[in-house]
Each structure stands twice: as structure tokens, then as C-alpha cells.
Motif scaffolding. Structure first.
Motif, PDB file in Angstrom:
ATOM      1  N   LEU A   4       0.858  -1.182   0.000  1.00 11.24           N
ATOM      2  CA  LEU A   4       0.000   0.000   0.000  1.00 11.24           C
ATOM      3  C   LEU A   4       0.891   1.228   0.000  1.00 11.24           C
ATOM      4  CD1 LEU A   4      -2.561  -1.147   2.701  1.00 11.24           C
ATOM      5  CD2 LEU A   4      -3.060  -0.818   0.286  1.00 11.24           C
ATOM      6  N   VAL A   5       0.676   2.130  -0.953  1.00  8.75           N
ATOM      7  CA  VAL A   5       1.491   3.337  -1.063  1.00  8.75           C
ATOM      8  C   VAL A   5       0.585   4.547  -1.180  1.00  8.75           C
ATOM      9  CG1 VAL A   5       3.255   4.558  -2.359  1.00  8.75           C
ATOM     10  CG2 VAL A   5       3.353   2.057  -2.191  1.00  8.75           C
ATOM     11  N   GLU A   6       0.735   5.456  -0.195  1.00  7.73           N
ATOM     12  CA  GLU A   6      -0.064   6.676  -0.177  1.00  7.73           C
ATOM     13  C   GLU A   6       0.711   7.815  -0.842  1.00  7.73           C
ATOM     14  OE1 GLU A   6      -0.630   4.365   3.734  1.00  7.73           O
ATOM     15  OE2 GLU A   6       1.081   5.159   2.608  1.00  7.73           O
ATOM     16  N   ARG A  19      -6.158  16.003  -2.968  1.00  8.09           N
ATOM     17  CA  ARG A  19      -6.618  14.671  -3.347  1.00  8.09           C
ATOM     18  C   ARG A  19      -5.512  13.670  -3.055  1.00  8.09           C
ATOM     19  NH1 ARG A  19      -7.487  11.849  -9.188  1.00  8.09           N
ATOM     20  NH2 ARG A  19      -9.375  10.641  -8.730  1.00  8.09           N
ATOM     21  N   LEU A  20      -5.814  12.722  -2.194  1.00  7.62           N
ATOM     22  CA  LEU A  20      -4.864  11.674  -1.853  1.00  7.62           C
ATOM     23  C   LEU A  20      -5.129  10.431  -2.691  1.00  7.62           C
ATOM     24  CD1 LEU A  20      -4.891  11.893   2.055  1.00  7.62           C
ATOM     25  CD2 LEU A  20      -3.591  13.261   0.401  1.00  7.62           C
ATOM     26  N   SER A  21      -4.070   9.678  -2.937  1.00  9.54           N
ATOM     27  CA  SER A  21      -4.182   8.420  -3.660  1.00  9.54           C
ATOM     28  C   SER A  21      -3.560   7.300  -2.847  1.00  9.54           C
ATOM     29  CB  SER A  21      -3.478   8.507  -5.016  1.00  9.54           C
ATOM     30  OG  SER A  21      -4.048   9.481  -5.845  1.00  9.54           O
ATOM     31  N   CYS A  22      -4.098   6.099  -3.018  1.00  7.89           N
ATOM     32  CA  CYS A  22      -3.563   4.904  -2.363  1.00  7.89           C
ATOM     33  C   CYS A  22      -3.472   3.814  -3.421  1.00  7.89           C
ATOM     34  CB  CYS A  22      -4.463   4.469  -1.222  1.00  7.89           C
ATOM     35  SG  CYS A  22      -4.065   2.835  -0.548  1.00  7.89           S
ATOM     36  N   ALA A  23      -2.259   3.447  -3.777  1.00  4.23           N
ATOM     37  CA  ALA A  23      -2.045   2.373  -4.739  1.00  4.23           C
ATOM     38  C   ALA A  23      -1.847   1.075  -3.974  1.00  4.23           C
ATOM     39  CB  ALA A  23      -0.821   2.675  -5.590  1.00  4.23           C
ATOM     40  N   TYR A  94      -3.059   7.593   6.139  1.00  9.85           N
ATOM     41  CA  TYR A  94      -2.682   6.241   5.742  1.00  9.85           C
ATOM     42  C   TYR A  94      -3.877   5.546   5.093  1.00  9.85           C
ATOM     43  CZ  TYR A  94       0.881   6.948   9.403  1.00  9.85           C
ATOM     44  OH  TYR A  94       1.902   7.426  10.196  1.00  9.85           O
ATOM     45  N   CYS A  95      -3.584   4.575   4.256  1.00  5.35           N
ATOM     46  CA  CYS A  95      -4.638   3.690   3.772  1.00  5.35           C
ATOM     47  C   CYS A  95      -4.363   2.274   4.271  1.00  5.35           C
ATOM     48  CB  CYS A  95      -4.755   3.722   2.260  1.00  5.35           C
ATOM     49  SG  CYS A  95      -3.296   3.199   1.345  1.00  5.35           S
ATOM     50  N   ASN A  96      -5.424   1.511   4.381  1.00  7.79           N
ATOM     51  CA  ASN A  96      -5.323   0.133   4.854  1.00  7.79           C
ATOM     52  C   ASN A  96      -6.637  -0.555   4.529  1.00  7.79           C
ATOM     53  OD1 ASN A  96      -4.629  -2.247   6.385  1.00  7.79           O
ATOM     54  ND2 ASN A  96      -3.392  -0.969   7.745  1.00  7.79           N
ATOM     55  N   ILE A  97      -6.699  -1.832   4.797  1.00 10.20           N
ATOM     56  CA  ILE A  97      -7.975  -2.511   4.694  1.00 10.20           C
ATOM     57  C   ILE A  97      -8.796  -2.154   5.939  1.00 10.20           C
ATOM     58  CG2 ILE A  97      -7.028  -4.369   3.293  1.00 10.20           C
ATOM     59  CD1 ILE A  97      -7.032  -6.130   5.817  1.00 10.20           C
ATOM     60  N   VAL A  98     -10.077  -2.484   5.912  1.00  9.77           N
ATOM     61  CA  VAL A  98     -10.941  -2.240   7.056  1.00  9.77           C
ATOM     62  C   VAL A  98     -11.545  -3.569   7.486  1.00  9.77           C
ATOM     63  CG1 VAL A  98     -12.955  -1.018   7.920  1.00  9.77           C
ATOM     64  CG2 VAL A  98     -11.467   0.076   6.239  1.00  9.77           C
ATOM     65  N   PRO A  99     -11.338  -3.996   8.759  1.00 10.10           N
ATOM     66  CA  PRO A  99     -10.499  -3.349   9.756  1.00 10.10           C
ATOM     67  C   PRO A  99      -9.017  -3.429   9.386  1.00 10.10           C
ATOM     68  CG  PRO A  99     -11.230  -5.494  10.551  1.00 10.10           C
ATOM     69  CD  PRO A  99     -11.961  -5.244   9.269  1.00 10.10           C
ATOM     70  N   TRP A 101      -5.024  -3.964   9.049  1.00  7.40           N
ATOM     71  CA  TRP A 101      -4.078  -5.054   9.308  1.00  7.40           C
ATOM     72  C   TRP A 101      -2.723  -4.436   9.622  1.00  7.40           C
ATOM     73  CZ3 TRP A 101      -4.449  -9.806  10.677  1.00  7.40           C
ATOM     74  CH2 TRP A 101      -3.390 -10.702  10.503  1.00  7.40           C
ATOM     75  N   VAL A 102      -2.138  -4.779  10.728  1.00  9.54           N
ATOM     76  CA  VAL A 102      -0.901  -4.140  11.181  1.00  9.54           C
ATOM     77  C   VAL A 102       0.185  -4.181  10.116  1.00  9.54           C
ATOM     78  CG1 VAL A 102       0.966  -4.257  12.865  1.00  9.54           C
ATOM     79  CG2 VAL A 102      -1.395  -4.554  13.610  1.00  9.54           C
ATOM     80  N   ALA A 103       0.306  -5.310   9.451  1.00  7.64           N
ATOM     81  CA  ALA A 103       1.390  -5.489   8.481  1.00  7.64           C
ATOM     82  C   ALA A 103       1.250  -4.596   7.250  1.00  7.64           C
ATOM     83  CB  ALA A 103       1.458  -6.941   8.053  1.00  7.64           C
ATOM     84  N   PHE A 104       0.072  -4.015   7.065  1.00  5.52           N
ATOM     85  CA  PHE A 104      -0.159  -3.223   5.856  1.00  5.52           C
ATOM     86  C   PHE A 104       0.067  -1.722   6.041  1.00  5.52           C
ATOM     87  CE2 PHE A 104      -1.062  -6.925   3.939  1.00  5.52           C
ATOM     88  CZ  PHE A 104      -2.376  -7.342   3.762  1.00  5.52           C
ATOM     89  N   TRP A 105       0.352  -1.287   7.265  1.00  8.12           N
ATOM     90  CA  TRP A 105       0.583   0.150   7.437  1.00  8.12           C
ATOM     91  C   TRP A 105       1.812   0.584   6.649  1.00  8.12           C
ATOM     92  CZ3 TRP A 105      -3.415   2.560   8.902  1.00  8.12           C
ATOM     93  CH2 TRP A 105      -4.233   2.118   9.937  1.00  8.12           C
ATOM     94  N   GLY A 106       1.638   1.630   5.848  1.00 10.05           N
ATOM     95  CA  GLY A 106       2.748   2.175   5.080  1.00 10.05           C
ATOM     96  C   GLY A 106       3.298   3.415   5.745  1.00 10.05           C
ATOM     97  N   ARG A 107       3.995   4.236   4.953  1.00 12.52           N
ATOM     98  CA  ARG A 107       4.597   5.454   5.490  1.00 12.52           C
ATOM     99  C   ARG A 107       3.590   6.584   5.617  1.00 12.52           C
ATOM    100  NH1 ARG A 107      10.512   6.001   2.530  1.00 12.52           N
ATOM    101  NH2 ARG A 107      11.377   4.032   3.300  1.00 12.52           N
ATOM    102  N   GLY A 108       2.506   6.499   4.910  1.00 13.54           N
ATOM    103  CA  GLY A 108       1.516   7.559   4.942  1.00 13.54           C
ATOM    104  C   GLY A 108       1.953   8.767   4.127  1.00 13.54           C
TER     105      GLY A 108
END
Length: 115
Positions: A4-6, A19-23, A94-99, A101-108
Motif C-alpha cells: 500500500l502506497v499513499e 486529493r490523496l491516492s492509495c495504490a 494512511y490507507c489500509n484494509i478495514v479493519p 491489518w498491522v502489516a499493511f501500514w505504510g509510510r503515509g
């Protein structure tokens, strides 16, 4: 492996827009509700907005009516259109799945609302 990249943050004046993007990787994006979260200095990370694969959305009370979340399933990308920004919106987003997942947190991506 970055999944995940913000991007899209910056400095904006009160009342402005960003406008933010999350790839995301296809595996993550296709099978999950996706969400935006933010963390302001000295505060806990909080939910901002979420969207499922059908396009159903929900928002935190503090941003409802000002922020719009959307997704492009063909590009595996989620967006957050932020209008009428306030100084209280200053945070790392930051973007992530909902709820989440700790492993998916990026740099924001940093959003700063200031005159």
C-alpha cells in the motif's frame, strides 16, 4: 514487500483542497473494504473513510460532507478528495484494509493545513 502506497499530501491553506491516492496490490484491493486513516501529532490513529468493492462508503463524523472516498478497481487505487480543509485535518494519512491489518501500514502522506 510494499503493498500500500499513499501519495498526494502537502501544505494547503484552510478552506483548500487536496486529493490523496492509495495504490494497492491487486490481492489486497480486490477482496477487501479499503479505508483511509489519519494520525495527528500526539493523538491516536483514527478512521476517516471507507469504501467497499461496490462503492458503498462511510465517513467519520468530523469529515462527512467535506471528504469523498472513491476507488478505481481497474487501477487498484483508492482516492480521498478533501475539500474545505481545516487546521484540525492536519495529520499523516494512511490507507489500509478495514479493519486495518498491522502489516499493511505504510509510510503515509503528510497533510498540513495552515495559513
Amino acid at each position: 514487500q510494499v503493498q500500500l502506497v499513499e501519495s498526494g499530501g502537502g501544505l494547503v491553506q484552510p478552506g483548500g483542497s487536496l486529493r490523496l491516492s492509495c495504490a494497492a496490490s491487486e490481492t489486497i484491493f480486490r477482496s477487501n473494504v479499503m479505508g483511509w486513516f489519519r494520525q495527528a501529532p500526539g493523538k491516536q490513529r483514527e478512521f476517516v473513510a471507507g469504501i467497499n468493492s461496490r462503492g458503498d462508503t462511510n465517513y467519520a463524523v468530523s469529515v462527512k460532507g467535506r471528504f469523498t472516498v472513491s476507488r478505481d478497481n481497474a487501477k487498484n487505487t483508492m482516492y480521498l478528495q478533501m475539500n474545505s480543509l481545516k487546521p484540525d485535518d492536519t495529520a499523516v494519512y494512511y490507507c489500509n484494509i478495514v479493519p486495518p491489518w498491522v502489516a499493511f501500514w505504510g509510510r503515509g502522506t503528510q497533510v498540513t493545513v495552515s495559513s
